[in-house]
Design a protein around this motif. Sequence first.
Motif, PDB file in Angstrom:
ATOM      1  N   UNK A 219       0.837  -1.212   0.000  1.00  0.00           N
ATOM      2  CA  UNK A 219       0.000   0.000   0.000  1.00  0.00           C
ATOM      3  C   UNK A 219       0.868   1.257   0.000  1.00  0.00           C
ATOM      4  N   UNK A 220       1.336   1.644  -1.166  1.00  0.00           N
ATOM      5  CA  UNK A 220       2.348   2.701  -1.252  1.00  0.00           C
ATOM      6  C   UNK A 220       1.804   4.065  -1.649  1.00  0.00           C
ATOM      7  N   UNK A 221       0.524   4.175  -2.004  1.00  0.00           N
ATOM      8  CA  UNK A 221       0.027   5.429  -2.565  1.00  0.00           C
ATOM      9  C   UNK A 221      -1.306   5.822  -1.939  1.00  0.00           C
ATOM     10  N   UNK A 222      -1.387   5.790  -0.621  1.00  0.00           N
ATOM     11  CA  UNK A 222      -2.626   6.095   0.070  1.00  0.00           C
ATOM     12  C   UNK A 222      -2.883   7.606   0.101  1.00  0.00           C
ATOM     13  N   UNK A 223      -4.142   8.039   0.180  1.00  0.00           N
ATOM     14  CA  UNK A 223      -4.460   9.476   0.122  1.00  0.00           C
ATOM     15  C   UNK A 223      -3.749  10.316   1.177  1.00  0.00           C
ATOM     16  N   UNK A 224      -3.601   9.774   2.389  1.00  0.00           N
ATOM     17  CA  UNK A 224      -2.994  10.568   3.458  1.00  0.00           C
ATOM     18  C   UNK A 224      -1.514  10.858   3.219  1.00  0.00           C
ATOM     19  N   UNK A 225      -0.914  10.220   2.201  1.00  0.00           N
ATOM     20  CA  UNK A 225       0.483  10.507   1.877  1.00  0.00           C
ATOM     21  C   UNK A 225       0.698  11.979   1.528  1.00  0.00           C
ATOM     22  N   UNK A 226      -0.339  12.656   1.046  1.00  0.00           N
ATOM     23  CA  UNK A 226      -0.158  14.032   0.570  1.00  0.00           C
ATOM     24  C   UNK A 226       0.053  15.024   1.703  1.00  0.00           C
ATOM     25  N   UNK A 227      -0.065  14.588   2.943  1.00  0.00           N
ATOM     26  CA  UNK A 227       0.192  15.486   4.078  1.00  0.00           C
ATOM     27  C   UNK A 227       1.191  14.867   5.061  1.00  0.00           C
ATOM     28  N   UNK A 228       2.019  13.934   4.572  1.00  0.00           N
ATOM     29  CA  UNK A 228       2.959  13.288   5.496  1.00  0.00           C
ATOM     30  C   UNK A 228       4.253  14.076   5.682  1.00  0.00           C
ATOM     31  N   UNK A 229       4.385  15.231   5.005  1.00  0.00           N
ATOM     32  CA  UNK A 229       5.533  16.102   5.252  1.00  0.00           C
ATOM     33  C   UNK A 229       6.671  15.979   4.280  1.00  0.00           C
ATOM     34  N   UNK A 230       6.604  15.015   3.349  1.00  0.00           N
ATOM     35  CA  UNK A 230       7.648  14.882   2.327  1.00  0.00           C
ATOM     36  C   UNK A 230       6.996  14.973   0.954  1.00  0.00           C
ATOM     37  N   UNK A 231       7.565  15.767   0.084  1.00  0.00           N
ATOM     38  CA  UNK A 231       6.939  16.014  -1.210  1.00  0.00           C
ATOM     39  C   UNK A 231       7.727  15.414  -2.365  1.00  0.00           C
ATOM     40  N   UNK A 232       8.422  14.328  -2.107  1.00  0.00           N
ATOM     41  CA  UNK A 232       9.123  13.561  -3.131  1.00  0.00           C
ATOM     42  C   UNK A 232       9.440  12.199  -2.523  1.00  0.00           C
ATOM     43  N   UNK A 233       9.837  11.214  -3.323  1.00  0.00           N
ATOM     44  CA  UNK A 233      10.241   9.939  -2.730  1.00  0.00           C
ATOM     45  C   UNK A 233      11.432  10.126  -1.787  1.00  0.00           C
ATOM     46  N   UNK A 234      11.205   9.845  -0.520  1.00  0.00           N
ATOM     47  CA  UNK A 234      12.234   9.945   0.517  1.00  0.00           C
ATOM     48  C   UNK A 234      11.869   8.914   1.581  1.00  0.00           C
ATOM     49  N   UNK A 235      12.553   7.775   1.573  1.00  0.00           N
ATOM     50  CA  UNK A 235      12.212   6.646   2.445  1.00  0.00           C
ATOM     51  C   UNK A 235      10.796   6.127   2.134  1.00  0.00           C
ATOM     52  N   UNK A 236      10.316   6.345   0.956  1.00  0.00           N
ATOM     53  CA  UNK A 236       8.985   5.904   0.566  1.00  0.00           C
ATOM     54  C   UNK A 236       8.521   6.684  -0.643  1.00  0.00           C
ATOM     55  N   UNK A 237       7.290   6.430  -1.082  1.00  0.00           N
ATOM     56  CA  UNK A 237       6.775   7.133  -2.254  1.00  0.00           C
ATOM     57  C   UNK A 237       6.285   8.528  -1.901  1.00  0.00           C
ATOM     58  N   UNK A 238       5.619   8.665  -0.732  1.00  0.00           N
ATOM     59  CA  UNK A 238       5.099   9.954  -0.261  1.00  0.00           C
ATOM     60  C   UNK A 238       4.146  10.593  -1.266  1.00  0.00           C
ATOM     61  N   UNK A 239       3.360   9.775  -1.954  1.00  0.00           N
ATOM     62  CA  UNK A 239       2.467  10.298  -2.981  1.00  0.00           C
ATOM     63  C   UNK A 239       1.154   9.522  -2.984  1.00  0.00           C
ATOM     64  N   UNK A 240       0.093  10.222  -3.395  1.00  0.00           N
ATOM     65  CA  UNK A 240      -1.146   9.528  -3.750  1.00  0.00           C
ATOM     66  C   UNK A 240      -1.179   9.354  -5.259  1.00  0.00           C
ATOM     67  N   UNK A 241      -1.590   8.184  -5.689  1.00  0.00           N
ATOM     68  CA  UNK A 241      -1.814   7.916  -7.106  1.00  0.00           C
ATOM     69  C   UNK A 241      -3.036   7.018  -7.223  1.00  0.00           C
ATOM     70  N   UNK A 242      -3.879   7.229  -8.220  1.00  0.00           N
ATOM     71  CA  UNK A 242      -5.068   6.387  -8.387  1.00  0.00           C
ATOM     72  C   UNK A 242      -4.731   5.064  -9.061  1.00  0.00           C
ATOM     73  N   UNK A 243      -5.647   4.131  -8.972  1.00  0.00           N
ATOM     74  CA  UNK A 243      -5.471   2.833  -9.620  1.00  0.00           C
ATOM     75  C   UNK A 243      -5.400   3.010 -11.136  1.00  0.00           C
ATOM     76  N   UNK A 244      -4.721   2.070 -11.800  1.00  0.00           N
ATOM     77  CA  UNK A 244      -4.598   2.130 -13.255  1.00  0.00           C
ATOM     78  C   UNK A 244      -5.970   2.164 -13.929  1.00  0.00           C
ATOM     79  N   UNK A 245      -6.943   1.472 -13.339  1.00  0.00           N
ATOM     80  CA  UNK A 245      -8.262   1.340 -13.957  1.00  0.00           C
ATOM     81  C   UNK A 245      -9.210   2.490 -13.629  1.00  0.00           C
ATOM     82  N   UNK A 246      -8.776   3.408 -12.796  1.00  0.00           N
ATOM     83  CA  UNK A 246      -9.632   4.516 -12.380  1.00  0.00           C
ATOM     84  C   UNK A 246      -9.722   5.542 -13.514  1.00  0.00           C
ATOM     85  N   UNK A 247     -10.877   5.637 -14.146  1.00  0.00           N
ATOM     86  CA  UNK A 247     -11.042   6.529 -15.287  1.00  0.00           C
ATOM     87  C   UNK A 247     -11.354   7.966 -14.881  1.00  0.00           C
TER      88      UNK A 247
END
Length: 741
Positions: free
Chosen positions: A611-639
């Motif tokens: 589970x690397x791209x959960x919504x709460x990642x956008x407020x975890x304090x890091x705005x680039x990959x640093x010890x993790x992805x630190x990003x939200x991204x939707x599923x490939x199938x999400x249109x």
Amino acid sequence: MANLVVVGGGLAGVCCAITAAREGLSVVLVQDRPVLGGNSSSEVRLWVLGATSHMGNNNRWAREGGVIDEILVENMWRNPEGNPVIFDSVVLEKVRIEERITLLLNTSVHELRMKDRQTIAAVRAFNSQNQTTYHLESPLFVDASGDGILGFLAGAEFLMGCEARSEFDEPLAPNQPEHKLLGHSIYFYSKDAGRPVTYVPPAFALNDITRIPRYRDFRVSDTGCRLWWLEYGGNLDTVTATEEIKWELWAIAYGVWNYIKNSGDFPEAENLTLEWMGSIPGKRESRRFLGDVVITQNDIVSQTSFQDAVAYGGWAIDLHPSDGIFSAEPGCTQWHAKGVYQIPYRAMYSRNVANLFLAGRIISASHIAFGSTRVMATCGHGAQSVGMAAALCTESRLLPRDLLQPSRMNTLQQRLLAAGQHIPGVRATDSANLARMATITASSSLQLDHFPSSEEVSEPDIPVALLLPAQAGKLPATTLYARIDLPTTVRVELWTSSRRGNTTPDEFLEAVEIRVESGACVAVRAQFDSVLEFPMHVFLIVAPFAHGAMLLSRAQSPGVLMVSQRMNAAVAKSPVQTPPPGSGVDTFAFWLPARRPGARLLAATFHPPIPAYEPEMVVNGFSRPWCGTNAWAPAYTDEHPWLRLQWNEPQSLRRITLTFDTDYDHPMESVLLGHPERIMPGCIRSLRITTAEGDVLAHIMENHQTRFSLKLPTPIETKAITIEVLARGEAPPAIFEVSCR
């Protein structure tokens, strides 16, 4: 009278001035050339180098953030062919659109007035084009001039030359101090005229090409800053002798072109003509001014942690022989650290001139450390810190040293992070960001579950690895895929980095050996027992094996890369850094990714998914990959992807800022190299922001930048905002950070 006077219009001065102006200061930017950009301008045409080091080191996702990132991303979009004149216009535009900046081109500072022995009161500068003398007063000054003209005139303490080893306990330094510096360079360009071209050299051109010990290394294809080793002047005073150095470099450059055209050794040069010759040299080193701390070799190699860290570097300790092109030694020696290093604020102001900031290559560093801190992306990134510090000083009527008080330093760091700066290991915790108080949901979240095979295979006999974000605990069961010609054994190793945030695999955890049968797509199942203490990037390394190769995937995911231990032809780098004994430099292997469009991942599946791209990642304090992805991204199938922030009570919002994925692992230093992409594949290109009441706050049709900031003309009150992704690139669209204020 201005709030801030910045002397020097290279990328450092530009980034400093823009940052200060955006924080509300009136700024005068004084540049002694007709264009901005310094060594990156069309007058010199040097690559904008930085922590990514041509992707030739282990500093993943290390491209500098903030204003310098904004400039480089804009240039990539407008100028993928690498036209240096267009780059000039990009930099000029960024300054001109800031209403609080007064730009003085062709204007040279030549005199100053001191209020007292420690305080600059005013400077005088002359413009030869309009024959005007400017008298510039300010409570604060920034020297970003490269040679340090302002600091020199003010009596600021400085260093010049190479310090003795004992001065800063630097193993790479000589036993005794030496007046040896990095020299200047001049470049030239050629073009195919489509017919034979005769060349008659000027009388001052170098006649005897054998004076250059490595003259046989010249190639017809080497033009522009690939001729960086046309270097001279390291044994001279690189300030007062710069005109002498320029004439010698002209002699060298015209002599080299004469050799290429007229020696008979290069028949392929028959139709080539000399298109452009540099009119001024690109300068590397002159004065280095003293702050309250001096950055040294040990700080770079050991990656010293500083409480007042405000920027970072990552270029190699890149040292050149002082004889330059006339030396028989290699043109440079480069020694890398295992990751990026912090740059402290105390290196960015003069220790004896109270109101003088330092920016660019003149910051407080030893000669050895200067080999790394001097490059332009690092200089621009650090100068943003100076611009922000000047704003804080102006707001509270402080001097640069006053910001060392802990609460003020924390404010400086948080303001920098809020403006897009990245400070390694420093998390954004600003309570003013209302997004941190919201409940964050999304239409879907990308799961790291599989990278489908493209039926391409990895290179034989070269170790390959998947650089993968992992949660604390055990790594999920991993299945890699291979084409196996005969039954064989595949060894898969699990490695991590000994220092958080590094992406150098120097800590071995365990290995598994899997016996597999032959087949076109064979599953290689690896289960590891190691328990990770905290989120980090891990390396799944596949050792070379007989009778087959690993299958690759064309999938792309934020914060995931395939790297390999192979020589990087672009920078002629060995797979392993092997420094001499006693040098104080680490031995380690380089694990390098391929650039797009050739970049691939190892084909793999993970069970359970990561589970690397959960919504709460956008407020975890890091705005680039640093010890993790630190990003939200939707599923490939999400249109119809969306991200929603919701509060229990209505919030008053004035500004909404989003940070997108413009691939911080892509150097974008290639002002002159060109690149097939204009927009990074994970960048969100079109979006809409709406309120809980259905009001549309923004509808963006074209975006290519890392950060989008919506400043509302009047504050709005709402209990929720929804960010809808309307258009994306080839990779999953990602948001690293959301800020609401």
